[in-house]
Design an enzyme around this catalytic site. Sequence first.
Site, PDB file in Angstrom:
ATOM      1  N   HIS A 119      -2.220   5.372   8.858  1.00 18.73           N
ATOM      2  CA  HIS A 119      -0.891   5.950   9.089  1.00 18.73           C
ATOM      3  C   HIS A 119      -1.028   7.317   9.746  1.00 18.73           C
ATOM      4  O   HIS A 119      -0.592   8.339   9.217  1.00 18.73           O
ATOM      5  CB  HIS A 119      -0.134   6.054   7.763  1.00 18.73           C
ATOM      6  CG  HIS A 119       0.021   4.740   7.053  1.00 18.73           C
ATOM      7  ND1 HIS A 119      -0.997   4.137   6.353  1.00 18.73           N
ATOM      8  CD2 HIS A 119       1.082   3.901   6.956  1.00 18.73           C
ATOM      9  CE1 HIS A 119      -0.570   2.984   5.850  1.00 18.73           C
ATOM     10  NE2 HIS A 119       0.685   2.815   6.202  1.00 18.73           N
ATOM     11  N   HIS A 127       0.837  -1.218   0.000  1.00 15.56           N
ATOM     12  CA  HIS A 127       0.000   0.000   0.000  1.00 15.56           C
ATOM     13  C   HIS A 127       0.870   1.266   0.000  1.00 15.56           C
ATOM     14  O   HIS A 127       0.486   2.291   0.573  1.00 15.56           O
ATOM     15  CB  HIS A 127      -1.002  -0.027   1.157  1.00 15.56           C
ATOM     16  CG  HIS A 127      -0.393  -0.048   2.533  1.00 15.56           C
ATOM     17  ND1 HIS A 127      -0.853  -0.851   3.549  1.00 15.56           N
ATOM     18  CD2 HIS A 127       0.632   0.654   3.069  1.00 15.56           C
ATOM     19  CE1 HIS A 127      -0.131  -0.649   4.636  1.00 15.56           C
ATOM     20  NE2 HIS A 127       0.774   0.273   4.376  1.00 15.56           N
ATOM     21  N   GLU A 160       4.455  -4.558   9.207  1.00 12.90           N
ATOM     22  CA  GLU A 160       3.034  -4.469   8.840  1.00 12.90           C
ATOM     23  C   GLU A 160       2.543  -5.695   8.063  1.00 12.90           C
ATOM     24  O   GLU A 160       1.331  -5.868   7.902  1.00 12.90           O
ATOM     25  CB  GLU A 160       2.759  -3.183   8.053  1.00 12.90           C
ATOM     26  CG  GLU A 160       3.413  -3.124   6.680  1.00 12.90           C
ATOM     27  CD  GLU A 160       3.215  -1.755   5.997  1.00 12.90           C
ATOM     28  OE1 GLU A 160       2.636  -0.856   6.597  1.00 12.90           O
ATOM     29  OE2 GLU A 160       3.673  -1.625   4.847  1.00 12.90           O
ATOM     30  N   HIS A 203      10.887  -3.202   3.860  1.00 15.40           N
ATOM     31  CA  HIS A 203      11.219  -1.776   3.799  1.00 15.40           C
ATOM     32  C   HIS A 203      11.466  -1.225   5.191  1.00 15.40           C
ATOM     33  O   HIS A 203      10.948  -1.749   6.178  1.00 15.40           O
ATOM     34  CB  HIS A 203      10.142  -0.951   3.088  1.00 15.40           C
ATOM     35  CG  HIS A 203       8.802  -0.856   3.779  1.00 15.40           C
ATOM     36  ND1 HIS A 203       8.023  -1.947   4.094  1.00 15.40           N
ATOM     37  CD2 HIS A 203       8.091   0.221   4.192  1.00 15.40           C
ATOM     38  CE1 HIS A 203       6.885  -1.541   4.658  1.00 15.40           C
ATOM     39  NE2 HIS A 203       6.913  -0.231   4.745  1.00 15.40           N
TER      40      HIS A 203
HETATM   41 FE    FE Z   1       2.041   1.072   5.724  1.00 12.04          FE
END
Ligand code: FE
Length: 408
Positions: free
Chosen positions: A59, A12, A240, A193
């Site tokens: 977020h 996402h 996540e 990431h």
């Molecule tokens: Fe995220």
Amino acid sequence: MARIIGGIGASHVPTIGVAYDKNKQDFPAWAPLFKGFEPAAKWLEEKKPDVLVFFYNDHLNAFFYDLYPTFALGVAPSYDVADEGAGRRPLPTLPGHPAFARHIAESMINEEFDLSVFQDRPLDHGVFSPLPLLWPHKDGWPGAVIPVQVNVVQYPLPTAMRCYRLGQALRRAIESYPEDLSVVVVGTGGLSHQIHGERTGYNDTDWDMRFIDLIEKDPMTLAKMKHVDYIRLGGAESVEVIMWLAMRGALSDDIKKVHQNYYLATTTAMTVLVFEENDTAPKTHEHVLHNPQLTGIEDIAGTYAFDIKTGTDCIRLNRFFWNMKTPEARAAFERDEAEACAKAGLTEEETVLVRDRNWLGLIQYGANFFVLEKFARLVGETNLEVYASMRGETFDEFLATRQVPDAR
Ligand code: FE
């Protein structure tokens, strides 16, 4: 009967949304990503699910540290697009499915997964980054989305195992909904990431490939991993991917991977996986359309359980009373009652109930007592006076029924 027909894991990354809005689909840097989503979109177009259940994280756009829920399920009729600092993206409002979402909430809470529920929160790139690529929209979206927000931003996060179990409970909830709906469960995020600190820019494609293999064939190994394992292997923000475990938990062991795309351009390994569910036979879960914790409440006279349905159906009226916490709302009401009701969008019936201070009528209509009492203060009535009114008694008659009648 509702049934799950597949699952999708998708990144996402917010820049996907930026590239989409700027029509960069064919730019060399973006084409491998957008092309990689096309088979997933085609699969969805063929399968035509009615509902996507979306495990995503906010977020810090719609939720903040004052109240950041571990799991929060959207029960609203529709969801707006969050403004994440650069203006609202030009996407249509997304339809929800309140009745199905309510059922899922009741089923899961009765299984002791105590989800929060939300209505008036926009959804951010956790949903809207991959959604237009998966579900191209013309005048509107092809179906409804039920969003499930998962805390992956403020430790302690739910464990990977908890997310997996949450997915399993979701499957039971879906399969016990009598309406004939087909559902695809989506888990978003990752893969490798890290976007903070000196380790920013960390990736590991070998680990990503192992994750892709394990999520299909051995999710239990992933479910047993700790957050620190995900951080070490895939970078801090890749934790996540526990949201993919929630998606995977909702699928059976009998799945087929029908699509995979992996593209690592700058900082995040952008991935989309599609699993087709082979086990779509009707299940024997009890079809429950009412909350079993409240079976028989209809026999308890003069009692009204305030539930999610009341909370969604009557949110306007409840918010009108709730707003009476502020001096501005109280002053506006005192200045002009009718105008305050009109401004709040109350219907004629609601306005009459307010005008008449019809406490019992308001409760029966769907007001919660704890917002009503704020309004009672404003119009100069005590709770005891409100109680007397709801019982159909004068104040003195009500007091005479109390242990200490003069304790006003
Ligand atoms: Fe995220």
